[in-house]
Structures are given as C-alpha cells and as structure tokens.
Write an enzyme that holds these catalytic residues in place. Structure first.
Site, short mmCIF file in Angstrom:
data_model
loop_
_atom_site.label_atom_id
_atom_site.label_comp_id
_atom_site.label_asym_id
_atom_site.label_seq_id
_atom_site.Cartn_x
_atom_site.Cartn_y
_atom_site.Cartn_z
N ARG A 1 -26.66 147.79 73.55
CA ARG A 1 -26.86 148.44 74.86
C ARG A 1 -27.00 147.41 76.03
O ARG A 1 -28.05 146.45 75.81
CB ARG A 1 -27.93 149.56 74.94
N GLU B 1 -21.82 149.22 84.15
CA GLU B 1 -20.12 149.17 83.57
C GLU B 1 -19.35 149.83 84.54
O GLU B 1 -19.70 150.99 84.69
CB GLU B 1 -20.47 149.52 81.95
N HIS C 1 -16.97 146.39 76.62
CA HIS C 1 -17.40 147.43 75.94
C HIS C 1 -16.65 147.83 74.75
O HIS C 1 -16.08 148.99 74.72
CB HIS C 1 -17.87 148.49 76.70
#
Length: 305
Positions: free
Chosen positions: A213, A242, A261
């Site tokens: 994370r 993000e 991601h």
C-alpha cells in the site's frame, strides 16, 4: 453474475447511488475496491450482513462503524499472489540487469558494453508474511535469492521464509538487505513504517519495492532518501495519492520505476474476482463458512502470523 441474478435480486450502482442501493440489501459486492463511498452511505445499510471487496487490501472499508458492526467482511485473497510475485521478480531482474539503461541506449543508437549483477545469493527482506509475501518468497528463493520475512512475531522455522523478524525491529534488519519488498497490509501499525529512519538504515546500493500500500511509505522521506542514495533505486506500484500527481519527482528520478497500481492485474483478473465472489455467494446462501473472512480488528485475513 448470472447464477447470482437467478438466485437473488441484484442491484448495480455507482458511488452516487450506493446509499439508495444499500437500503434493504443483505450483501454488498464492492467491485470498485478503491472506493471509499461505503463510509458515507453506511447509514443506509439497514439490513446488511456481508461485504465482499474485490481486493486483498481492505483499508478503504475499515472505517469504525463497519469495524465495530456484526457485518462480515471478506476479501479477494489468493487472486493476485502469483502475478504480484512475478512482478517483484521482474523488477528485481530489471534492476540487476540494468534493462532501463539498455532501452535508453538503444533509443540513442549507442553500443555501450557493461557488466550487470547476479541476483542469486542476494539478500531480500519481504515485509509482510501473508499469502502474497509467501508466494514472493518462494519465487525469489527458486531464483537463488536468500529470503527472510518480517511479520508481527519473530520465528526461525517458517516454511517459506525460514527466519521471520518482528516488524518492531524493522530498522535493525534493513542494513544487511540488498532488496526490501513491502507487501504488508495497511494498518495503524504499518502506516508510514518506511520513513526517514527506515531508509537511512538501508545499505548503499539497496533497492526498494512497494507492492503493498502506498501509505506504508512516507513519500517525502522516500524522495529525500533516493536523492541521498539509500535506497539506490525503487520500484513503486502503489502510492499514497493515486494517480501519482504529474508534478511528483518520482516520475523522473533516476533509478525509479513507476507503475500504476497494476502489479497484480494480469489478463483475466476481473473474471477471477467475480468468480471468487460467486463461489462465496453460494457458500453464504447455503450457510457454509465463507472464504477469506477478514479479522476486522487486525485488518486482514489471519493466516497464522
């Protein structure tokens, strides 16, 4: 979703319609696993008994009201293990074999002979000993690397890591590592664990990989540490913001690999996520134990660690 539609009333909604869709609903499949809309819509969950999230991480939905409720939370553990492990092995090889510079030199039409590194025998610390961390450990060991783990408790007889260090001693064990892989779940204990102190403890030449994370890392400290050469390079698939802002120095820093991601997202992953939920729905409907039940106080599915 057709087998589920044949057995239940299914409502499809976007974030702005979640509250309305939740009224009278028994279960929620949170397919948009980055969404935080459930917190705002929670008051409408008048008969909710089960939430399933289409990711391994559950931090977007672990707000106090859900955590303290009787609602069962399950995740998609197991879907991303192999693909994330392949990503980690890939970026380690990319660093060791200097692939980024080879591509740059090719674009320039330059023939510049260099020597590269072996990965066999290099020491790796995998921070996070859940299923993804274990799959990473097995894959890196198969490539000849020396792998240890870091989790909530220390032990010397782990079947995948051999030695597991306590996360309370993170800085103590960083100095001897050639690669550090972050794959821990995001909890109050792990948030910001990779800060200035942790990066300063890394040895010159070490590489850092984050597939856990973004909030595990204090981003400003990482940028300063990269400029100082500890770590010497980083492969980053997750970020505290993000998409990564266009003005982030990480985009253009030498030795930094940015991916959006996507380390676990291989062809067919969306179908696999739906299939896992469908299997769990059948279990739920028949009263059988659900797969991947999250301990809401710990923030992940317990696996013996």
């Amino acid at each position: 979703m057709k087998p589920i539609e044949a057995a239940a009333v299914v409502r499809y909604t976007r974030e702005d319609g979640l509250a309305e869709a939740l009224r009278g609903a028994d279960a929620l499949f949170l397919y948009d696993f980055l969404s935080t809309a459930l917190r705002a819509a929670w008051s409408a969950a008048d008969r909710l008994r089960w939430v399933h999230i289409a990711s391994a991480g559950v931090d977007p939905v672990l707000f106090p009201a859900l955590r303290d409720s009787d609602v069962v939370l399950t995740n998609s553990r197991g879907v991303f293990d192999d693909s994330i492990a392949e990503y980690v092995l890939g970026v380690i090889l990319a660093f060791a074999k200097d692939f980024a510079r080879s591509v740059d030199l090719q674009r320039q039409g330059r023939w510049l002979h260099r020597e590269t590194e072996r990965i066999a025998g290099k020491r790796v610390l995998v921070v996070g000993t859940g299923p993804i961390g274990r799959t990473i450990a097995r894959m890196l060991r198969a490539a000849g690397m020396s792998v240890s783990g870091m989790g909530r408790r220390a032990r010397d007889d782990d079947p995948d890591f051999g030695t597991v260090y306590s996360s309370a001693e993170l800085t103590r064990h960083l100095s001897g590592m050639d690669y550090v892989v972050a794959v821990a779940p995001l909890t109050e204990q792990t948030k910001g664990m990779f800060d200035a102190e942790a990066f300063a403890a890394m040895k010159p030449g070490a590489r850092f990989v984050n597939v856990g994370r973004g909030e595990l890392v204090v981003t400003s400290d990482l940028i300063d540490a990269l400029r100082a050469g500890r770590p010497a390079a980083a492969a980053l698939d997750v970020f505290d913001t993000e998409p990564l802002p266009p003005d982030s120095p990480l985009w253009t820093m030498e030795g930094v690999l940015v991916s959006p991601h996507m380390s676990g997202d291989v062809i067919g992953w969306r179908t696999t996520l739906v299939e896992l939920f469908a299997e769990n729905f059948q279990r739920w409907q028949s009263g059988r134990p659900l797969r991947n039940v999250v301990n809401k106080q710990l923030g992940y599915v317990p696996s013996g660690d």
